[in-house]
Design a protein around this motif. Sequence first.
Motif, PDB file in Angstrom:
ATOM      1  N   VAL A 105       0.867  -1.180   0.000  1.00 16.69           N
ATOM      2  CA  VAL A 105       0.000   0.000   0.000  1.00 16.69           C
ATOM      3  C   VAL A 105       0.903   1.229   0.000  1.00 16.69           C
ATOM      4  O   VAL A 105       1.878   1.287   0.747  1.00 16.69           O
ATOM      5  N   SER A 106       0.594   2.212  -0.844  1.00 11.69           N
ATOM      6  CA  SER A 106       1.365   3.455  -0.819  1.00 11.69           C
ATOM      7  C   SER A 106       0.439   4.641  -1.050  1.00 11.69           C
ATOM      8  O   SER A 106      -0.570   4.537  -1.741  1.00 11.69           O
ATOM      9  N   ARG A 107       0.805   5.750  -0.442  1.00 10.28           N
ATOM     10  CA  ARG A 107       0.024   6.970  -0.570  1.00 10.28           C
ATOM     11  C   ARG A 107       0.440   7.697  -1.840  1.00 10.28           C
ATOM     12  O   ARG A 107       1.619   7.865  -2.117  1.00 10.28           O
ATOM     13  N   GLU A 108      -0.528   8.120  -2.593  1.00 12.68           N
ATOM     14  CA  GLU A 108      -0.294   8.885  -3.817  1.00 12.68           C
ATOM     15  C   GLU A 108      -0.434  10.374  -3.503  1.00 12.68           C
ATOM     16  O   GLU A 108      -0.748  10.756  -2.381  1.00 12.68           O
ATOM     17  N   LEU A 109      -0.235  11.207  -4.500  1.00 18.06           N
ATOM     18  CA  LEU A 109      -0.429  12.649  -4.317  1.00 18.06           C
ATOM     19  C   LEU A 109      -1.903  12.943  -4.038  1.00 18.06           C
ATOM     20  O   LEU A 109      -2.787  12.237  -4.524  1.00 18.06           O
ATOM     21  N   ASN A 110      -2.150  13.986  -3.263  1.00 19.82           N
ATOM     22  CA  ASN A 110      -3.525  14.400  -2.997  1.00 19.82           C
ATOM     23  C   ASN A 110      -4.196  14.887  -4.283  1.00 19.82           C
ATOM     24  O   ASN A 110      -3.523  15.304  -5.229  1.00 19.82           O
ATOM     25  N   THR A 111      -5.525  14.857  -4.293  1.00 21.57           N
ATOM     26  CA  THR A 111      -6.278  15.400  -5.417  1.00 21.57           C
ATOM     27  C   THR A 111      -6.213  16.920  -5.372  1.00 21.57           C
ATOM     28  O   THR A 111      -5.700  17.508  -4.415  1.00 21.57           O
ATOM     29  N   ARG A 112      -6.753  17.570  -6.370  1.00 20.85           N
ATOM     30  CA  ARG A 112      -6.771  19.042  -6.378  1.00 20.85           C
ATOM     31  C   ARG A 112      -7.513  19.609  -5.176  1.00 20.85           C
ATOM     32  O   ARG A 112      -7.221  20.696  -4.724  1.00 20.85           O
TER      33      ARG A 112
ATOM     34  N   LEU B 252      -2.988   0.414  -4.132  1.00 18.81           N
ATOM     35  CA  LEU B 252      -2.837  -0.905  -3.538  1.00 18.81           C
ATOM     36  C   LEU B 252      -2.314  -1.847  -4.607  1.00 18.81           C
ATOM     37  O   LEU B 252      -2.854  -1.889  -5.710  1.00 18.81           O
ATOM     38  N   LEU B 253      -1.262  -2.579  -4.286  1.00 17.06           N
ATOM     39  CA  LEU B 253      -0.720  -3.601  -5.166  1.00 17.06           C
ATOM     40  C   LEU B 253      -1.322  -4.920  -4.716  1.00 17.06           C
ATOM     41  O   LEU B 253      -1.090  -5.367  -3.596  1.00 17.06           O
ATOM     42  N   ILE B 254      -2.151  -5.511  -5.575  1.00 17.70           N
ATOM     43  CA  ILE B 254      -2.940  -6.684  -5.203  1.00 17.70           C
ATOM     44  C   ILE B 254      -2.630  -7.826  -6.171  1.00 17.70           C
ATOM     45  O   ILE B 254      -2.635  -7.637  -7.379  1.00 17.70           O
ATOM     46  N   GLY B 255      -2.358  -9.005  -5.610  1.00 20.45           N
ATOM     47  CA  GLY B 255      -2.086 -10.173  -6.439  1.00 20.45           C
ATOM     48  C   GLY B 255      -1.898 -11.414  -5.597  1.00 20.45           C
ATOM     49  O   GLY B 255      -1.677 -11.335  -4.387  1.00 20.45           O
ATOM     50  N   ASN B 256      -1.974 -12.565  -6.230  1.00 24.90           N
ATOM     51  CA  ASN B 256      -1.782 -13.825  -5.521  1.00 24.90           C
ATOM     52  C   ASN B 256      -0.327 -14.264  -5.512  1.00 24.90           C
ATOM     53  O   ASN B 256       0.110 -14.956  -4.620  1.00 24.90           O
ATOM     54  N   LYS B 257       0.424 -13.856  -6.525  1.00 26.32           N
ATOM     55  CA  LYS B 257       1.842 -14.171  -6.631  1.00 26.32           C
ATOM     56  C   LYS B 257       2.572 -12.890  -7.023  1.00 26.32           C
ATOM     57  O   LYS B 257       1.988 -12.006  -7.651  1.00 26.32           O
TER      58      LYS B 257
ATOM     59  N   ALA C 296       0.743  -9.362  -9.807  1.00 29.55           N
ATOM     60  CA  ALA C 296       0.133  -8.239  -9.085  1.00 29.55           C
ATOM     61  C   ALA C 296      -0.358  -7.150 -10.043  1.00 29.55           C
ATOM     62  O   ALA C 296       0.209  -6.927 -11.101  1.00 29.55           O
ATOM     63  N   GLU C 297      -1.433  -6.483  -9.626  1.00 35.24           N
ATOM     64  CA  GLU C 297      -2.000  -5.349 -10.366  1.00 35.24           C
ATOM     65  C   GLU C 297      -2.143  -4.167  -9.421  1.00 35.24           C
ATOM     66  O   GLU C 297      -2.317  -4.342  -8.218  1.00 35.24           O
ATOM     67  N   CYS C 298      -2.096  -2.968  -9.974  1.00 31.46           N
ATOM     68  CA  CYS C 298      -2.290  -1.747  -9.185  1.00 31.46           C
ATOM     69  C   CYS C 298      -3.756  -1.355  -9.183  1.00 31.46           C
ATOM     70  O   CYS C 298      -4.408  -1.357 -10.228  1.00 31.46           O
ATOM     71  N   PHE C 299      -4.255  -1.017  -8.008  1.00 36.09           N
ATOM     72  CA  PHE C 299      -5.617  -0.518  -7.849  1.00 36.09           C
ATOM     73  C   PHE C 299      -5.535   0.806  -7.099  1.00 36.09           C
ATOM     74  O   PHE C 299      -4.753   0.943  -6.151  1.00 36.09           O
ATOM     75  N   TYR C 300      -6.344   1.772  -7.515  1.00 39.49           N
ATOM     76  CA  TYR C 300      -6.317   3.109  -6.920  1.00 39.49           C
ATOM     77  C   TYR C 300      -7.653   3.424  -6.264  1.00 39.49           C
ATOM     78  O   TYR C 300      -8.701   3.004  -6.749  1.00 39.49           O
ATOM     79  N   THR C 301      -7.598   4.184  -5.174  1.00 42.81           N
ATOM     80  CA  THR C 301      -8.837   4.655  -4.561  1.00 42.81           C
ATOM     81  C   THR C 301      -9.394   5.783  -5.423  1.00 42.81           C
ATOM     82  O   THR C 301      -8.635   6.484  -6.094  1.00 42.81           O
ATOM     83  N   PRO C 302     -10.704   5.986  -5.408  1.00 51.69           N
ATOM     84  CA  PRO C 302     -11.285   7.035  -6.248  1.00 51.69           C
ATOM     85  C   PRO C 302     -10.957   8.436  -5.720  1.00 51.69           C
ATOM     86  O   PRO C 302     -10.699   8.626  -4.530  1.00 51.69           O
ATOM     87  N   CYS C 303     -10.970   9.397  -6.630  1.00 50.54           N
ATOM     88  CA  CYS C 303     -10.729  10.791  -6.253  1.00 50.54           C
ATOM     89  C   CYS C 303     -11.897  11.333  -5.434  1.00 50.54           C
ATOM     90  O   CYS C 303     -13.061  11.105  -5.776  1.00 50.54           O
ATOM     91  N   ASN C 304     -11.580  12.031  -4.370  1.00 49.00           N
ATOM     92  CA  ASN C 304     -12.558  12.782  -3.569  1.00 49.00           C
ATOM     93  C   ASN C 304     -13.705  11.935  -3.026  1.00 49.00           C
ATOM     94  O   ASN C 304     -14.815  12.428  -2.855  1.00 49.00           O
TER      95      ASN C 304
ATOM     96  N   ASP D 116      -7.722   2.718   7.586  1.00 55.36           N
ATOM     97  CA  ASP D 116      -6.286   2.717   7.814  1.00 55.36           C
ATOM     98  C   ASP D 116      -5.729   1.724   6.802  1.00 55.36           C
ATOM     99  O   ASP D 116      -5.734   0.515   7.026  1.00 55.36           O
ATOM    100  N   TRP D 117      -5.293   2.205   5.675  1.00 56.82           N
ATOM    101  CA  TRP D 117      -4.971   1.357   4.523  1.00 56.82           C
ATOM    102  C   TRP D 117      -3.818   0.404   4.785  1.00 56.82           C
ATOM    103  O   TRP D 117      -3.742  -0.658   4.191  1.00 56.82           O
ATOM    104  N   HIS D 118      -2.911   0.746   5.684  1.00 58.39           N
ATOM    105  CA  HIS D 118      -1.770  -0.131   5.955  1.00 58.39           C
ATOM    106  C   HIS D 118      -2.190  -1.421   6.651  1.00 58.39           C
ATOM    107  O   HIS D 118      -1.453  -2.398   6.623  1.00 58.39           O
ATOM    108  N   THR D 119      -3.367  -1.464   7.250  1.00 52.98           N
ATOM    109  CA  THR D 119      -3.838  -2.695   7.890  1.00 52.98           C
ATOM    110  C   THR D 119      -4.291  -3.737   6.867  1.00 52.98           C
ATOM    111  O   THR D 119      -4.492  -4.893   7.224  1.00 52.98           O
ATOM    112  N   PHE D 120      -4.433  -3.352   5.610  1.00 55.57           N
ATOM    113  CA  PHE D 120      -4.840  -4.288   4.553  1.00 55.57           C
ATOM    114  C   PHE D 120      -3.668  -5.135   4.050  1.00 55.57           C
ATOM    115  O   PHE D 120      -3.882  -6.166   3.424  1.00 55.57           O
ATOM    116  N   VAL D 121      -2.431  -4.720   4.306  1.00 58.33           N
ATOM    117  CA  VAL D 121      -1.261  -5.440   3.787  1.00 58.33           C
ATOM    118  C   VAL D 121      -1.220  -6.855   4.371  1.00 58.33           C
ATOM    119  O   VAL D 121      -1.357  -7.050   5.578  1.00 58.33           O
TER     120      VAL D 121
END
Length: 79
Positions: A10-17, A25-30, A34-42, A50-55
């Motif tokens: 899990v990593s924090r991206e730049l804030n929205t405007r 979030l980097l999600i994969g079984n191996k 892995a694929e990248c998934f992003y949270t929606p803007c705003n 607490d996104w770090h608890t998902f790791v």
Amino acid sequence: METHANVLQVSRELNTRNGNPRWMLLIGNKPGTAECFYTPCNANWVQAHDWHTFVGRRVKVDHRLVRGKNTIERIRICL
């Protein structure tokens, strides 16, 4: 679309405007699948997690493509 996999990173991206946080979030079984998934803007629900608890946890992600990126619509921890 729906994906079942483990959260590898899990990593924090730049804030929205508007100043709201975005997460990647980097999600994969191996490591090679892995694929990248992003949270929606705003989206207010993003600040409630607490996104770090998902790791290391297995999750079920509902997502869609927005401007070529996998954007999370809903995320649930699988027990």
